[in-house]
Design a protein around this motif. Sequence first.
Motif, short mmCIF file in Angstrom:
data_model
loop_
_atom_site.label_atom_id
_atom_site.label_comp_id
_atom_site.label_asym_id
_atom_site.label_seq_id
_atom_site.Cartn_x
_atom_site.Cartn_y
_atom_site.Cartn_z
N VAL A 36 2.37 -12.31 16.50
CA VAL A 36 1.22 -11.46 16.21
C VAL A 36 1.58 -10.40 15.17
O VAL A 36 0.82 -10.14 14.23
N ALA A 37 2.76 -9.79 15.33
CA ALA A 37 3.19 -8.76 14.37
C ALA A 37 3.42 -9.35 12.99
O ALA A 37 3.06 -8.73 11.97
N THR A 38 3.98 -10.55 12.91
CA THR A 38 4.24 -11.18 11.61
C THR A 38 2.94 -11.42 10.86
O THR A 38 2.90 -11.37 9.62
N GLY A 39 1.86 -11.67 11.58
CA GLY A 39 0.57 -11.88 10.93
C GLY A 39 0.08 -10.65 10.19
O GLY A 39 -0.78 -10.77 9.29
N PHE A 40 0.61 -9.48 10.52
CA PHE A 40 0.21 -8.23 9.86
C PHE A 40 1.28 -7.72 8.90
O PHE A 40 1.21 -6.58 8.45
N LYS A 41 2.27 -8.54 8.59
CA LYS A 41 3.31 -8.15 7.64
C LYS A 41 3.00 -8.69 6.25
O LYS A 41 2.22 -9.63 6.09
N SER A 42 3.64 -8.11 5.26
CA SER A 42 3.60 -8.68 3.92
C SER A 42 4.63 -9.81 3.85
O SER A 42 5.54 -9.87 4.68
N PRO A 43 4.51 -10.72 2.89
CA PRO A 43 5.50 -11.81 2.79
C PRO A 43 6.93 -11.31 2.70
O PRO A 43 7.85 -11.92 3.27
N SER A 44 7.16 -10.22 1.97
CA SER A 44 8.52 -9.70 1.84
C SER A 44 9.03 -9.14 3.16
O SER A 44 10.20 -9.32 3.52
N ASP A 45 8.16 -8.47 3.93
CA ASP A 45 8.57 -7.94 5.23
C ASP A 45 8.80 -9.06 6.24
O ASP A 45 9.64 -8.95 7.14
N ALA A 46 8.05 -10.16 6.10
CA ALA A 46 8.16 -11.26 7.06
C ALA A 46 9.50 -11.96 6.97
O ALA A 46 10.00 -12.50 7.97
N PRO A 57 1.38 -2.15 8.18
CA PRO A 57 0.48 -3.28 8.47
C PRO A 57 -0.41 -3.62 7.27
O PRO A 57 -0.83 -2.74 6.52
N THR A 58 -0.67 -4.89 7.10
CA THR A 58 -1.57 -5.36 6.05
C THR A 58 -2.28 -6.62 6.55
O THR A 58 -1.76 -7.34 7.40
N LEU A 59 -3.45 -6.85 6.00
CA LEU A 59 -4.23 -8.05 6.36
C LEU A 59 -4.03 -9.16 5.33
O LEU A 59 -4.83 -10.10 5.27
N GLU A 60 -2.96 -9.08 4.58
CA GLU A 60 -2.70 -10.07 3.54
C GLU A 60 -2.57 -11.48 4.12
O GLU A 60 -3.06 -12.46 3.55
N GLY A 61 -1.92 -11.59 5.27
CA GLY A 61 -1.76 -12.90 5.89
C GLY A 61 -3.08 -13.53 6.26
O GLY A 61 -3.29 -14.74 6.06
N TYR A 62 -4.01 -12.74 6.80
CA TYR A 62 -5.32 -13.27 7.19
C TYR A 62 -6.17 -13.60 5.95
O TYR A 62 -6.94 -14.56 5.97
N VAL A 63 -6.03 -12.80 4.89
CA VAL A 63 -6.74 -13.10 3.65
C VAL A 63 -6.26 -14.43 3.07
O VAL A 63 -7.05 -15.29 2.67
N ASN A 64 -4.94 -14.62 3.05
CA ASN A 64 -4.38 -15.87 2.53
C ASN A 64 -4.74 -17.05 3.43
O ASN A 64 -4.85 -18.19 2.94
N LEU A 65 -4.91 -16.80 4.71
CA LEU A 65 -5.25 -17.88 5.65
C LEU A 65 -6.65 -18.42 5.39
O LEU A 65 -6.87 -19.63 5.43
N PHE A 66 -7.58 -17.53 5.09
CA PHE A 66 -8.99 -17.94 4.98
C PHE A 66 -9.45 -18.17 3.54
O PHE A 66 -10.61 -18.47 3.32
#
Length: 312
Positions: A36-46, A57-66
């Motif tokens: 769950v936490a990884t879903g709110f990380k940036s690619p570099s933080d992940a 926290p960022t919603l970048e992962g969810y934006v890229n998902l959809f």
Amino acid sequence: MSGYSITEASARQKWIAGLLVAAYTVVTLVPLFWIVATGFKSPSDAIAYPPKVIFTPTLEGYVNLFTTRTRMNPDQLEALGPPQTWYDGIVRQYDMVISGPSRFGERFLNSVIIGFGSTFLSIFLGTLAAYAFSRFKVPLKDDLLFFILSTRMMPPIAVAIPIFLMFRTLGLSDTHLGMILLYTAVNISLAVWLLKGFIDEIPREYEEAALIDGYSRFQAFYKVVLPQAATGIASTAIFCLIFSWNEYAFAVLLTSGTAQTAPPFIPTIIGIGKDWPAVAAGTTLFLIPVMVFTILLRKHLLRGITFGAVRK
């Protein structure tokens, strides 16, 4: 003095048992919290090493998902003007623009249709079959029950090629109906065996009293047996849904577009850049329906257990 020792030992055992349960809970939930936490990380933080526990926290992962994105040069981005939405602004940070929606929503909907559809059909047919095996004299009952159970013993890879050829011949490849029927065929053995055990524990006298009062056999089954078998039906439905929801092998083999479910689709999100936040976001969303379904049926499980306690 002896009574005090027994009481002290009992309290110590409860404390140790509670500590073990708490430790097991932490070990079990840490991977879930990390996803769950990884879903709110940036690619570099992940992919940072050592792993980051504290991050922005960022919603970048969810934006890229959809969404699907297209890379553009700085001049093209400047010609487009400033971002119109917050998610467009996230994408612009990487010199990209949103070109359209991704197919995750379609794959997620396919999982809902196939998972819940096969679960409903498995419970419906399994309840009728279990009631018949429990209440009527079925010829070769033990042999039939073993045959039904034996279908669960085969590994999927052993029947993958025959099922693939059969589905291709019947035109069921990459269809919702084909996957629902397949998962129902796999789940029905579990449903029959579990539900038969619950129905066997319901006294026949209840149905006999209902029949004497003028109920038909179906009315006795619907109004007497089903409410008391609620705990068995609820628990069986959870197990059937978990299998249908998580199944991967048949989904990869028999679906590719129209009826593809989320499990074979989520790994494709990784892509060349290994977008782990998008994968974690998809995994998090994929967990929610099963969790909600289990929580909703928890009430029925508790009510069924209460009925069993009162009956006994």
